[in-house]
Design a protein around this motif. Structure first.
Motif, short mmCIF file in Angstrom:
data_model
loop_
_atom_site.label_atom_id
_atom_site.label_comp_id
_atom_site.label_asym_id
_atom_site.label_seq_id
_atom_site.Cartn_x
_atom_site.Cartn_y
_atom_site.Cartn_z
N LEU A 82 -2.07 -12.53 11.98
CA LEU A 82 -0.91 -12.22 11.14
C LEU A 82 -1.07 -10.81 10.59
O LEU A 82 -2.15 -10.45 10.12
N THR A 83 -0.02 -10.03 10.63
CA THR A 83 -0.04 -8.68 10.05
C THR A 83 1.14 -8.53 9.10
O THR A 83 2.24 -9.04 9.37
N LEU A 84 0.90 -7.83 8.02
CA LEU A 84 1.91 -7.63 6.98
C LEU A 84 1.69 -6.27 6.35
O LEU A 84 0.55 -5.89 6.06
N ARG A 85 2.76 -5.52 6.13
CA ARG A 85 2.67 -4.21 5.48
C ARG A 85 3.12 -4.32 4.03
O ARG A 85 4.14 -4.94 3.75
N ARG A 86 2.35 -3.73 3.16
CA ARG A 86 2.69 -3.66 1.74
C ARG A 86 2.51 -2.22 1.27
O ARG A 86 1.68 -1.49 1.78
N ASP A 87 3.28 -1.82 0.28
CA ASP A 87 3.18 -0.49 -0.30
C ASP A 87 2.42 -0.56 -1.61
O ASP A 87 2.66 -1.44 -2.43
N ILE A 88 1.52 0.40 -1.77
CA ILE A 88 0.79 0.54 -3.03
C ILE A 88 1.18 1.88 -3.62
O ILE A 88 1.12 2.91 -2.95
N GLY A 89 1.59 1.90 -4.84
CA GLY A 89 1.95 3.13 -5.51
C GLY A 89 2.46 2.83 -6.90
O GLY A 89 2.89 1.72 -7.20
N LEU A 90 2.41 3.84 -7.75
CA LEU A 90 2.80 3.62 -9.14
C LEU A 90 4.29 3.77 -9.40
O LEU A 90 4.88 2.98 -10.11
#
Length: 135
Positions: free
Chosen positions: A103-111
């Motif tokens: 399983l692959t999933l993209r998430r964004d990290i940022g303020l």
């Protein structure tokens, strides 16, 4: 009066206030960063569980197909995640044959939304053996 103003300017009592303001600002920034990063760790944990439950369904039913598709639909609704799913094989799986799901999933990290944001690809993999003998 002018002499009193000169004494106030020469005194260094206000330095402590500036230090406290800078410290509070740093603490708020660390807290904001933690609030943005912690959900990614939760999503990774949920993705691992998602993969484990999917491969377990394939083990019990002895095939990758409609049963695993139904299970993935239930898990997507339950977790709120929509990962890309890839299987090492499809169709019937003979007794003791291994099957792997990735399983692959993209998430964004940022303020601050798009500013300072960068994508992170989460990946979960689970392997199991079929428990069904197909004649």
């Amino acid at each position: 009066m002018l002499k009193r103003l000169q004494e106030i300017i020469k005194s260094r009592q206000a330095e402590g206030y500036i230090d406290v303001v800078v410290l509070v600002l740093c603490a708020v920034m660390v807290l904001a960063l933690a609030i943005r990063i912690l959900p990614v760790f939760v999503a990774k944990q949920q993705l691992d569980t998602f993969a484990t439950e999917l491969v377990r369904e394939a083990e019990v039913t002895g095939r990758v197909g409609s049963e695993t598709d139904r299970r993935s639909a239930v898990l997507r609704e339950k977790t709120g995640l929509d990962p890309n799913i890839s299987w090492s094989m499809s169709g019937r799986i003979q007794l003791n044959e291994e099957v792997t799901v990735t399983l692959t999933l993209r998430r964004d990290i940022g303020l601050f939304g798009g500013f300072g944001s960068f994508p992170v690809t989460l990946q979960a993999q689970a392997t199991g053996k079929s428990e069904v003998y197909w004649k």
